[in-house]
Write a protein that holds these residues in place. Structure first.
Motif, PDB file in Angstrom:
ATOM      1  N   GLU A 197       0.844  -1.190   0.000  1.00 57.96           N
ATOM      2  CA  GLU A 197       0.000   0.000   0.000  1.00 57.96           C
ATOM      3  C   GLU A 197       0.883   1.244   0.000  1.00 57.96           C
ATOM      4  O   GLU A 197       1.856   1.301   0.756  1.00 57.96           O
ATOM      5  N   ILE A 198       0.550   2.190  -0.856  1.00 58.22           N
ATOM      6  CA  ILE A 198       1.260   3.477  -0.834  1.00 58.22           C
ATOM      7  C   ILE A 198       0.227   4.605  -0.777  1.00 58.22           C
ATOM      8  O   ILE A 198      -0.965   4.372  -1.030  1.00 58.22           O
ATOM      9  N   THR A 199       0.718   5.786  -0.471  1.00 56.81           N
ATOM     10  CA  THR A 199      -0.183   6.943  -0.454  1.00 56.81           C
ATOM     11  C   THR A 199       0.055   7.755  -1.719  1.00 56.81           C
ATOM     12  O   THR A 199       1.197   8.034  -2.082  1.00 56.81           O
ATOM     13  N   ILE A 200      -1.007   8.088  -2.402  1.00 59.20           N
ATOM     14  CA  ILE A 200      -0.895   8.886  -3.639  1.00 59.20           C
ATOM     15  C   ILE A 200      -1.827  10.089  -3.548  1.00 59.20           C
ATOM     16  O   ILE A 200      -2.693  10.159  -2.676  1.00 59.20           O
ATOM     17  N   GLN A 201      -1.609  10.994  -4.474  1.00 61.58           N
ATOM     18  CA  GLN A 201      -2.494  12.156  -4.565  1.00 61.58           C
ATOM     19  C   GLN A 201      -3.326  11.993  -5.833  1.00 61.58           C
ATOM     20  O   GLN A 201      -2.777  11.901  -6.933  1.00 61.58           O
ATOM     21  N   THR A 202      -4.621  11.891  -5.731  1.00 59.45           N
ATOM     22  CA  THR A 202      -5.481  11.900  -6.921  1.00 59.45           C
ATOM     23  C   THR A 202      -5.849  13.357  -7.197  1.00 59.45           C
ATOM     24  O   THR A 202      -5.570  14.245  -6.368  1.00 59.45           O
ATOM     25  N   PRO A 203      -6.487  13.683  -8.314  1.00 61.30           N
ATOM     26  CA  PRO A 203      -6.919  15.066  -8.529  1.00 61.30           C
ATOM     27  C   PRO A 203      -7.898  15.545  -7.456  1.00 61.30           C
ATOM     28  O   PRO A 203      -8.124  16.739  -7.273  1.00 61.30           O
ATOM     29  N   VAL A 204      -8.441  14.590  -6.700  1.00 57.75           N
ATOM     30  CA  VAL A 204      -9.485  14.936  -5.729  1.00 57.75           C
ATOM     31  C   VAL A 204      -8.962  14.987  -4.291  1.00 57.75           C
ATOM     32  O   VAL A 204      -9.304  15.884  -3.524  1.00 57.75           O
ATOM     33  N   CYS A 205      -8.126  14.030  -3.929  1.00 57.53           N
ATOM     34  CA  CYS A 205      -7.677  13.954  -2.529  1.00 57.53           C
ATOM     35  C   CYS A 205      -6.472  13.039  -2.416  1.00 57.53           C
ATOM     36  O   CYS A 205      -6.065  12.397  -3.385  1.00 57.53           O
ATOM     37  N   GLU A 206      -5.940  12.951  -1.206  1.00 52.97           N
ATOM     38  CA  GLU A 206      -4.906  11.962  -0.928  1.00 52.97           C
ATOM     39  C   GLU A 206      -5.602  10.611  -0.736  1.00 52.97           C
ATOM     40  O   GLU A 206      -6.686  10.555  -0.159  1.00 52.97           O
ATOM     41  N   ALA A 207      -4.962   9.540  -1.233  1.00 55.83           N
ATOM     42  CA  ALA A 207      -5.610   8.228  -1.109  1.00 55.83           C
ATOM     43  C   ALA A 207      -4.562   7.152  -0.923  1.00 55.83           C
ATOM     44  O   ALA A 207      -3.412   7.309  -1.340  1.00 55.83           O
ATOM     45  N   LYS A 208      -4.994   6.062  -0.289  1.00 53.75           N
ATOM     46  CA  LYS A 208      -4.126   4.888  -0.184  1.00 53.75           C
ATOM     47  C   LYS A 208      -4.447   3.981  -1.367  1.00 53.75           C
ATOM     48  O   LYS A 208      -5.610   3.801  -1.730  1.00 53.75           O
ATOM     49  N   SER A 209      -3.392   3.435  -1.988  1.00 53.98           N
ATOM     50  CA  SER A 209      -3.607   2.565  -3.139  1.00 53.98           C
ATOM     51  C   SER A 209      -2.484   1.534  -3.193  1.00 53.98           C
ATOM     52  O   SER A 209      -1.499   1.655  -2.474  1.00 53.98           O
ATOM     53  N   HIS A 210      -2.641   0.513  -4.053  1.00 58.42           N
ATOM     54  CA  HIS A 210      -1.679  -0.599  -4.055  1.00 58.42           C
ATOM     55  C   HIS A 210      -0.832  -0.636  -5.319  1.00 58.42           C
ATOM     56  O   HIS A 210      -1.314  -0.345  -6.402  1.00 58.42           O
ATOM     57  N   ILE A 211       0.424  -1.010  -5.138  1.00 57.35           N
ATOM     58  CA  ILE A 211       1.304  -1.288  -6.280  1.00 57.35           C
ATOM     59  C   ILE A 211       1.976  -2.647  -6.033  1.00 57.35           C
ATOM     60  O   ILE A 211       1.943  -3.156  -4.906  1.00 57.35           O
ATOM     61  N   LEU A 212       2.584  -3.207  -7.066  1.00 53.96           N
ATOM     62  CA  LEU A 212       3.309  -4.472  -6.883  1.00 53.96           C
ATOM     63  C   LEU A 212       4.451  -4.249  -5.898  1.00 53.96           C
ATOM     64  O   LEU A 212       5.130  -3.221  -5.948  1.00 53.96           O
ATOM     65  N   ALA A 213       4.670  -5.239  -5.043  1.00 53.41           N
ATOM     66  CA  ALA A 213       5.646  -5.061  -3.956  1.00 53.41           C
ATOM     67  C   ALA A 213       7.069  -5.405  -4.405  1.00 53.41           C
ATOM     68  O   ALA A 213       7.793  -6.123  -3.715  1.00 53.41           O
ATOM     69  N   GLY A 214       7.434  -4.967  -5.587  1.00 51.59           N
ATOM     70  CA  GLY A 214       8.814  -5.104  -6.022  1.00 51.59           C
ATOM     71  C   GLY A 214       9.268  -6.529  -6.289  1.00 51.59           C
ATOM     72  O   GLY A 214      10.454  -6.807  -6.306  1.00 51.59           O
TER      73      GLY A 214
END
Ligand code: URA
Length: 209
Positions: free
Chosen positions: A52-69
């Motif tokens: 899980e990482i934290t990203i900024q969408t055009p609307v708000c900050e959000a938690k989202s998932h990426i492949l764990a390397g």
């Protein structure tokens, strides 16, 4: 014992029908093999870990998932396996590609390696070994032997069409390797062709005969 997964997805079954047909030409055959490889890779990578990482969408900050390397490697068995590589790379562009080439010794009829090149961090990678056809299983077993000899520990095997004889040989020789198959066919004929199969996958991919 490694698990054997046979895909029953309608898209996979549909595309398989067209690669089996004798009048499907090289261009269409090659495209379909790559599409099948993409669809199968989508399923095979289902258990890849994410973080899980934290990203900024055009609307708000959000938690989202990426492949764990997780480091992936694709290893086509020469030559027909090459036909499946682009389809997987389309989905996983960061994967490294190794190669294993084997020929059949005309006297012993056993597969002998003539070319092996794997990523240098072989022990840390999860490998998907690809070959469109799993017939007697001899080549797949030897290809995986070659990889294990060089330090590979995490290996999956993926093919389009398999004969029951090949599945048995492979799973007995390498019980730690999960096997992913688009279609499990009836048997091998006296020339080692899979029945009903699709003929010689290498010749059909590369237009040789
Ligand atoms: N290899 C092929 O390409 N086709 C078969 O049917 C068996 C082995």
């Amino acid at each position: 014992m490694g698990k054997v997964h046979v895909f029953d997805h309608p898209l996979i079954q549909h595309k398989l029908t067209f690669i089996r047909k004798v009048d499907t030409g090289t261009k269409e055959f090659r495209e379909l093999v790559n599409e099948l490889a993409t669809l199968m890779a989508f399923e095979i990578t289902r258990d890849l870990p994410t973080q899980e990482i934290t990203i900024q969408t055009p609307v708000c900050e959000a938690k989202s998932h990426i492949l764990a390397g997780k480091k992936l490697g694709i290893v086509p068995i020469l030559r027909a396996g090459i036909g499946m590589v682009d389809g997987i790379i389309d989905l996983i562009p960061a994967a490294k590609v190794g190669h294993v080439g084997l020929f059949r010794d005309p006297e012993t009829l056993k597969p002998v390696e003539y070319f092996v090149k794997l990523p240098s961090d072989v022990a840390e990678r999860e490998f998907i070994v690809v070959d469109p056809m799993l017939a007697t299983g001899g080549t797949a077993v030897e290809a995986i032997n070659s990889m294990k000899k060089r330090g590979a520990v995490n290996i999956k095997f993926m093919c389009l069409v398999a004969a029951p004889e090949g599945v048995e040989v492979l799973t007995e020789a390498h019980p730690d390797v999960d096997v992913y198959i688009a279609a499990l066919d009836e048997k091998l004929d006296e020339h080692g062709y899979i029945v009903p199969g699709l003929g010689d996958a290498g010749d059909r991919l590369f237009g040789t005969k």
